[in-house]
Design a protein around this motif. Structure first.
Motif, PDB file in Angstrom:
ATOM      1  N   ARG A  77       0.912  -1.183  -0.104  1.00 15.51           N
ATOM      2  CA  ARG A  77      -0.031  -0.009   0.002  1.00 15.51           C
ATOM      3  C   ARG A  77       0.735   1.223  -0.005  1.00 15.51           C
ATOM      4  NH1 ARG A  77      -2.850  -4.157  -0.212  1.00 15.51           N
ATOM      5  NH2 ARG A  77      -4.649  -4.573   0.701  1.00 15.51           N
ATOM      6  N   GLU A  78       2.080   1.089   0.602  1.00 13.02           N
ATOM      7  CA  GLU A  78       3.014   2.099   0.615  1.00 13.02           C
ATOM      8  C   GLU A  78       4.415   1.671   0.513  1.00 13.02           C
ATOM      9  OE1 GLU A  78       3.988   6.016   3.981  1.00 13.02           O
ATOM     10  OE2 GLU A  78       2.293   4.688   4.132  1.00 13.02           O
ATOM     11  N   LEU A  79       5.181   2.476  -0.102  1.00 10.67           N
ATOM     12  CA  LEU A  79       6.599   2.243  -0.296  1.00 10.67           C
ATOM     13  C   LEU A  79       7.518   3.484  -0.374  1.00 10.67           C
ATOM     14  CD1 LEU A  79       8.786   0.246  -1.482  1.00 10.67           C
ATOM     15  CD2 LEU A  79       8.054   0.614  -3.839  1.00 10.67           C
ATOM     16  N   ARG A  80       8.328   3.352   0.601  1.00  8.91           N
ATOM     17  CA  ARG A  80       9.299   4.583   0.979  1.00  8.91           C
ATOM     18  C   ARG A  80      10.710   4.237   0.545  1.00  8.91           C
ATOM     19  NH1 ARG A  80       7.016   7.810   5.960  1.00  8.91           N
ATOM     20  NH2 ARG A  80       8.476   9.172   4.734  1.00  8.91           N
ATOM     21  N   ARG A 100      -0.907   2.962  -2.612  1.00  5.86           N
ATOM     22  CA  ARG A 100      -1.669   4.339  -2.726  1.00  5.86           C
ATOM     23  C   ARG A 100      -0.574   5.289  -2.648  1.00  5.86           C
ATOM     24  NH1 ARG A 100      -5.375   1.425   1.412  1.00  5.86           N
ATOM     25  NH2 ARG A 100      -3.827   2.071   3.116  1.00  5.86           N
ATOM     26  N   ALA A 101       0.688   5.203  -2.027  1.00  5.82           N
ATOM     27  CA  ALA A 101       1.752   5.986  -1.829  1.00  5.82           C
ATOM     28  C   ALA A 101       2.963   5.839  -1.933  1.00  5.82           C
ATOM     29  CB  ALA A 101       1.603   6.675  -0.445  1.00  5.82           C
ATOM     30  N   ILE A 102       3.781   6.539  -2.692  1.00  5.26           N
ATOM     31  CA  ILE A 102       4.973   6.149  -2.889  1.00  5.26           C
ATOM     32  C   ILE A 102       6.258   7.496  -2.723  1.00  5.26           C
ATOM     33  CG2 ILE A 102       5.113   6.505  -5.580  1.00  5.26           C
ATOM     34  CD1 ILE A 102       7.198   4.340  -5.544  1.00  5.26           C
ATOM     35  N   ASP A 103       7.337   7.180  -1.949  1.00  2.27           N
ATOM     36  CA  ASP A 103       8.206   8.341  -1.551  1.00  2.27           C
ATOM     37  C   ASP A 103       9.156   8.172  -2.441  1.00  2.27           C
ATOM     38  OD1 ASP A 103       9.713  10.442  -0.614  1.00  2.27           O
ATOM     39  OD2 ASP A 103       8.909  10.221   1.315  1.00  2.27           O
ATOM     40  N   LEU A 104       9.441   8.791  -3.318  1.00  2.00           N
ATOM     41  CA  LEU A 104      10.897   8.763  -4.309  1.00  2.00           C
ATOM     42  C   LEU A 104      11.714   9.829  -4.033  1.00  2.00           C
ATOM     43  CD1 LEU A 104       9.309   7.262  -7.517  1.00  2.00           C
ATOM     44  CD2 LEU A 104      10.515   6.027  -5.889  1.00  2.00           C
ATOM     45  N   LEU A 122      -3.205   4.541  -6.657  1.00  2.43           N
ATOM     46  CA  LEU A 122      -2.131   5.486  -6.314  1.00  2.43           C
ATOM     47  C   LEU A 122      -2.689   6.808  -6.031  1.00  2.43           C
ATOM     48  CD1 LEU A 122       1.027   5.601  -5.723  1.00  2.43           C
ATOM     49  CD2 LEU A 122       1.202   6.123  -8.333  1.00  2.43           C
ATOM     50  N   GLU A 123      -2.430   7.343  -4.850  1.00  8.56           N
ATOM     51  CA  GLU A 123      -2.979   8.715  -4.538  1.00  8.56           C
ATOM     52  C   GLU A 123      -1.641   9.753  -4.515  1.00  8.56           C
ATOM     53  OE1 GLU A 123      -4.973   8.128  -0.768  1.00  8.56           O
ATOM     54  OE2 GLU A 123      -6.572   7.209  -1.901  1.00  8.56           O
ATOM     55  N   THR A 124      -0.621   9.264  -3.999  1.00  9.06           N
ATOM     56  CA  THR A 124       0.408  10.150  -3.615  1.00  9.06           C
ATOM     57  C   THR A 124       1.922   9.903  -4.124  1.00  9.06           C
ATOM     58  OG1 THR A 124      -0.706  10.706  -1.672  1.00  9.06           O
ATOM     59  CG2 THR A 124       1.576  11.473  -1.765  1.00  9.06           C
ATOM     60  N   PRO A 147      -5.964  11.412  -9.111  1.00 12.18           N
ATOM     61  CA  PRO A 147      -4.978  12.417  -9.164  1.00 12.18           C
ATOM     62  C   PRO A 147      -3.766  12.020  -8.527  1.00 12.18           C
ATOM     63  CG  PRO A 147      -6.538  13.415  -7.430  1.00 12.18           C
ATOM     64  CD  PRO A 147      -6.875  12.078  -8.095  1.00 12.18           C
ATOM     65  N   VAL A 148      -2.522  12.465  -8.994  1.00 12.31           N
ATOM     66  CA  VAL A 148      -1.020  12.234  -8.629  1.00 12.31           C
ATOM     67  C   VAL A 148      -0.520  13.507  -8.191  1.00 12.31           C
ATOM     68  CG1 VAL A 148       1.196  11.141  -9.231  1.00 12.31           C
ATOM     69  CG2 VAL A 148      -0.950  10.181  -9.958  1.00 12.31           C
ATOM     70  N   TYR A 149      -0.031  13.569  -7.022  1.00 14.13           N
ATOM     71  CA  TYR A 149       0.577  14.760  -6.419  1.00 14.13           C
ATOM     72  C   TYR A 149       1.794  14.651  -6.251  1.00 14.13           C
ATOM     73  CZ  TYR A 149      -4.152  15.295  -5.311  1.00 14.13           C
ATOM     74  OH  TYR A 149      -5.691  15.290  -5.314  1.00 14.13           O
TER      75      TYR A 149
END
Length: 156
Positions: A77-80, A100-104, A122-124, A147-149
């Motif tokens: 659900r989340e990948l940092r 839902r969220a990925i921090d790159l 994917l939201e973020t 939307p992708v932010y």
């Protein structure tokens, strides 16, 4: 130097064991000096990989992730991944249908990872402090719903 390497290996082993023993949905391997995702972890986590929803590999020295990583942890659900040396994602990132969220942030991306636009949940996306040229020229209508932010701040 060998002592520091041994400590890093022991830290990774301890964190993986904690995830397995507690049946946690989180694998946190941040700040472990990893240059790649250890292959042995796939075997250790084979019975719980579909239960893992959050993986943190922040502040390591990763230059890439393999297709096996993406297909093994396809329930994420989340990948940092912030603070590495990543410059691209494998095409198999498309298997992360629940992400839902990925921090790159703080990586080496020069182009927007287009594969992410195919992920339905994917939201973020956080792409701060990368080397992406022309990211500001991207029109929101060019991205698929939802939307992708690209410059979302975590925890804000």
């Amino acid at each position: 130097m060998l002592r520091k390497m041994g400590e890093a290996v022991a830290r990774v082993a301890r964190k993986v064991n904690e995830t397995v023993e507690s049946s946690s949905d989180t694998l946190d391997l941040a700040d472990c000096k990893l240059v790649s995702f250890p292959i042995c972890i796939y075997k250790v986590l084979r019975n719980v990989s579909d239960q893992i929803h959050l993986i943190t590999l922040a502040n390591n020295e990763l230059k890439s992730l393999t297709s096996k990583f993406m297909t093994t942890f396809n329930q994420l659900r989340e990948l940092r991944l912030e603070g590495n040396y990543l410059y691209r994602l494998p095409n198999e990132v498309s298997s992360l249908q629940h992400l839902r969220a990925i921090d790159l942030s703080r990586n080496q991306f020069q182009d927007f990872p287009e594969q992410l636009t195919t992920l339905p949940a994917l939201e973020t996306i956080n792409l701060e402090e990368n080397e992406i040229v022309g990211a500001g020229a991207r029109k929101p209508g060019q991205l698929r719903d939802p939307p992708v932010y690209p410059l979302h701040r975590w925890g804000a």
